[in-house]
Write a protein that holds these residues in place. Structure first.
Motif, PDB file in Angstrom:
ATOM      1  N   ASP A  94      -3.009  -3.447  -2.689  1.00 47.09           N
ATOM      2  CA  ASP A  94      -3.590  -1.861  -3.559  1.00 47.09           C
ATOM      3  C   ASP A  94      -3.592  -2.430  -4.615  1.00 47.09           C
ATOM      4  N   VAL A  95      -4.870  -1.917  -5.980  1.00 46.09           N
ATOM      5  CA  VAL A  95      -4.760  -1.753  -6.917  1.00 46.09           C
ATOM      6  C   VAL A  95      -3.122  -0.971  -7.421  1.00 46.09           C
ATOM      7  N   GLU A 137       0.667  -1.617   0.013  1.00 43.37           N
ATOM      8  CA  GLU A 137      -0.260  -0.162  -0.017  1.00 43.37           C
ATOM      9  C   GLU A 137       0.958   1.349   0.100  1.00 43.37           C
ATOM     10  N   ASP A 138       0.818   2.196  -1.044  1.00 44.86           N
ATOM     11  CA  ASP A 138       1.184   3.457  -1.041  1.00 44.86           C
ATOM     12  C   ASP A 138       1.513   4.254  -0.277  1.00 44.86           C
ATOM     13  N   SER A 139       0.394   4.289   0.885  1.00 42.49           N
ATOM     14  CA  SER A 139      -0.530   5.306   1.459  1.00 42.49           C
ATOM     15  C   SER A 139       0.604   5.705   3.129  1.00 42.49           C
ATOM     16  N   VAL A 140       1.742   5.350   3.336  1.00 42.39           N
ATOM     17  CA  VAL A 140       2.096   5.551   4.857  1.00 42.39           C
ATOM     18  C   VAL A 140       1.011   4.864   5.397  1.00 42.39           C
ATOM     19  N   GLU A 195      -0.657  -0.857 -10.991  1.00 44.90           N
ATOM     20  CA  GLU A 195       0.258  -1.255 -10.447  1.00 44.90           C
ATOM     21  C   GLU A 195       0.597  -3.042  -9.500  1.00 44.90           C
ATOM     22  N   GLY A 196      -0.225  -2.648  -8.863  1.00 42.88           N
ATOM     23  CA  GLY A 196      -0.879  -3.180  -7.432  1.00 42.88           C
ATOM     24  C   GLY A 196      -0.984  -4.958  -7.739  1.00 42.88           C
ATOM     25  N   ILE A 197      -2.010  -4.880  -8.711  1.00 46.05           N
ATOM     26  CA  ILE A 197      -2.864  -5.974  -9.143  1.00 46.05           C
ATOM     27  C   ILE A 197      -2.749  -6.483 -10.028  1.00 46.05           C
ATOM     28  N   VAL A 225      -6.658  -8.800  -2.516  1.00 44.08           N
ATOM     29  CA  VAL A 225      -6.763  -7.566  -3.149  1.00 44.08           C
ATOM     30  C   VAL A 225      -7.549  -6.083  -2.890  1.00 44.08           C
ATOM     31  N   LEU A 226      -7.156  -4.993  -1.853  1.00 45.82           N
ATOM     32  CA  LEU A 226      -7.927  -3.902  -1.611  1.00 45.82           C
ATOM     33  C   LEU A 226      -7.877  -2.755  -2.279  1.00 45.82           C
ATOM     34  N   SER A 227      -9.179  -2.351  -2.353  1.00 42.01           N
ATOM     35  CA  SER A 227      -9.340  -1.409  -3.723  1.00 42.01           C
ATOM     36  C   SER A 227     -10.085  -0.152  -3.786  1.00 42.01           C
ATOM     37  N   GLN A 228     -10.230   0.954  -4.329  1.00 43.22           N
ATOM     38  CA  GLN A 228     -11.354   1.686  -4.126  1.00 43.22           C
ATOM     39  C   GLN A 228     -12.285   1.385  -5.061  1.00 43.22           C
ATOM     40  N   TYR A 229     -11.835   0.757  -6.427  1.00 50.01           N
ATOM     41  CA  TYR A 229     -12.954   0.764  -7.416  1.00 50.01           C
ATOM     42  C   TYR A 229     -12.545  -1.253  -8.401  1.00 50.01           C
ATOM     43  N   VAL A 230     -13.234  -1.768  -9.718  1.00 53.41           N
ATOM     44  CA  VAL A 230     -12.394  -3.023  -9.976  1.00 53.41           C
ATOM     45  C   VAL A 230     -11.958  -2.730 -11.250  1.00 53.41           C
ATOM     46  N   GLU A 231     -10.699  -3.082 -10.830  1.00 52.98           N
ATOM     47  CA  GLU A 231     -10.107  -3.593 -12.212  1.00 52.98           C
ATOM     48  C   GLU A 231     -10.468  -4.618 -13.441  1.00 52.98           C
ATOM     49  N   GLU A 232     -11.437  -4.650 -14.137  1.00 53.38           N
ATOM     50  CA  GLU A 232     -12.107  -5.541 -14.406  1.00 53.38           C
ATOM     51  C   GLU A 232     -11.310  -6.944 -15.143  1.00 53.38           C
TER      52      GLU A 232
END
Length: 224
Positions: free
Chosen positions: A62-63, A12-15, A72-74, A91-98
């Motif tokens: 994160d995605v 996760e890039d957010s520290v 990059e994450g997914i 995967v824990l994300s804010q949207y679905v990378e289909e």
């Protein structure tokens, strides 16, 4: 699995979020063996742990991560599923990378999960998902399942079209006329009209649908 203690890697890039997840999991008895901020570091870290005979039970990723903050994450998660089949990936994300979500689910081996951050209502729900995936199970947000099913149906419907017909239909979905499509594809307008006719036929849109056929074809393309 109440007494199960998972070994976790967090990407996760957010520290602040990374440290928060670390604290949350360790407070509940799980071991966070590494925390990284980008996809490349995730792949490298897991490879190093595997070489030491200490492959983690699960990766929480994160995605969107550096450098482009797109997928990059997914992509790293999919790569890990291929290179280390026994590892669980959540995967824990804010949207679905289909596109990559489908590939992630298709992988074999360890557990897999995909949760939407905004829809995780309780801490316990998240931790339970981590434990389930670490143990080889699944944890999928219903919204993720719905979007992937829509994508699957869409692909099945559009599979009857040739690559050129799919190009034409995609341009139709952008609202372009046959003449505009012809200019874009550098073909004659007659060729486009033939492709459009084939699209209508293959999608089961009859003459009785009249002028609505174009709209119905586009809706099929957009909605599956």
């Amino acid at each position: 699995m109440a007494d199960y203690r998972a070994r976790v890697v967090i990407a996760e890039d957010s520290v602040l979020l990374r440290e928060g997840l670390t604290r949350l999991l360790t407070d509940l008895g799980h071991e966070v063996v590494a925390g990284v901020g980008d996809g490349d570091a995730l792949v490298k870290t897991v490879a190093e742990l595997a070489a030491e005979g200490a492959l983690p039970d699960v990766v929480v990723a994160d995605v969107r991560m550096p450098p482009t903050h797109t997928d990059e994450g997914i992509r790293a998660a999919v790569k890990l599923r291929k290179e280390h089949p026994g590892i669980g990936v959540l995967v824990l994300s804010q949207y679905v990378e289909e596109r990559y979500a489908t590939e992630l689910m298709a992988g074999s081996g360890g557990g897999v999960g995909y949760l939407l951050k905004d829809r995780v209502a309780e801490v316990r729900e998240f931790v339970d998902a981590v434990v389930r995936v670490a143990g080889g199970g699944t944890a999928l947000d219903p919204e993720v399942v719905t979007q992937l099913l829509v994508r699957s149906r869409k692909q099945a419907v559009l599979a009857v079209l040739t690559p050129r017909e799919r190009e034409v239909l995609a341009l139709m979905a952008e609202g372009r006329t046959n003449s505009a499509i012809a200019r874009t594809l550098v073909v004659s307008e007659g060729a486009v009209e033939k492709h459009v006719s084939n699209i209508f036929q293959k999608l089961g849109l009859s003459q009785s649908d009249g002028d609505h056929r174009r709209v119905l074809a586009v809706l099929t393309y957009l909605g599956g």
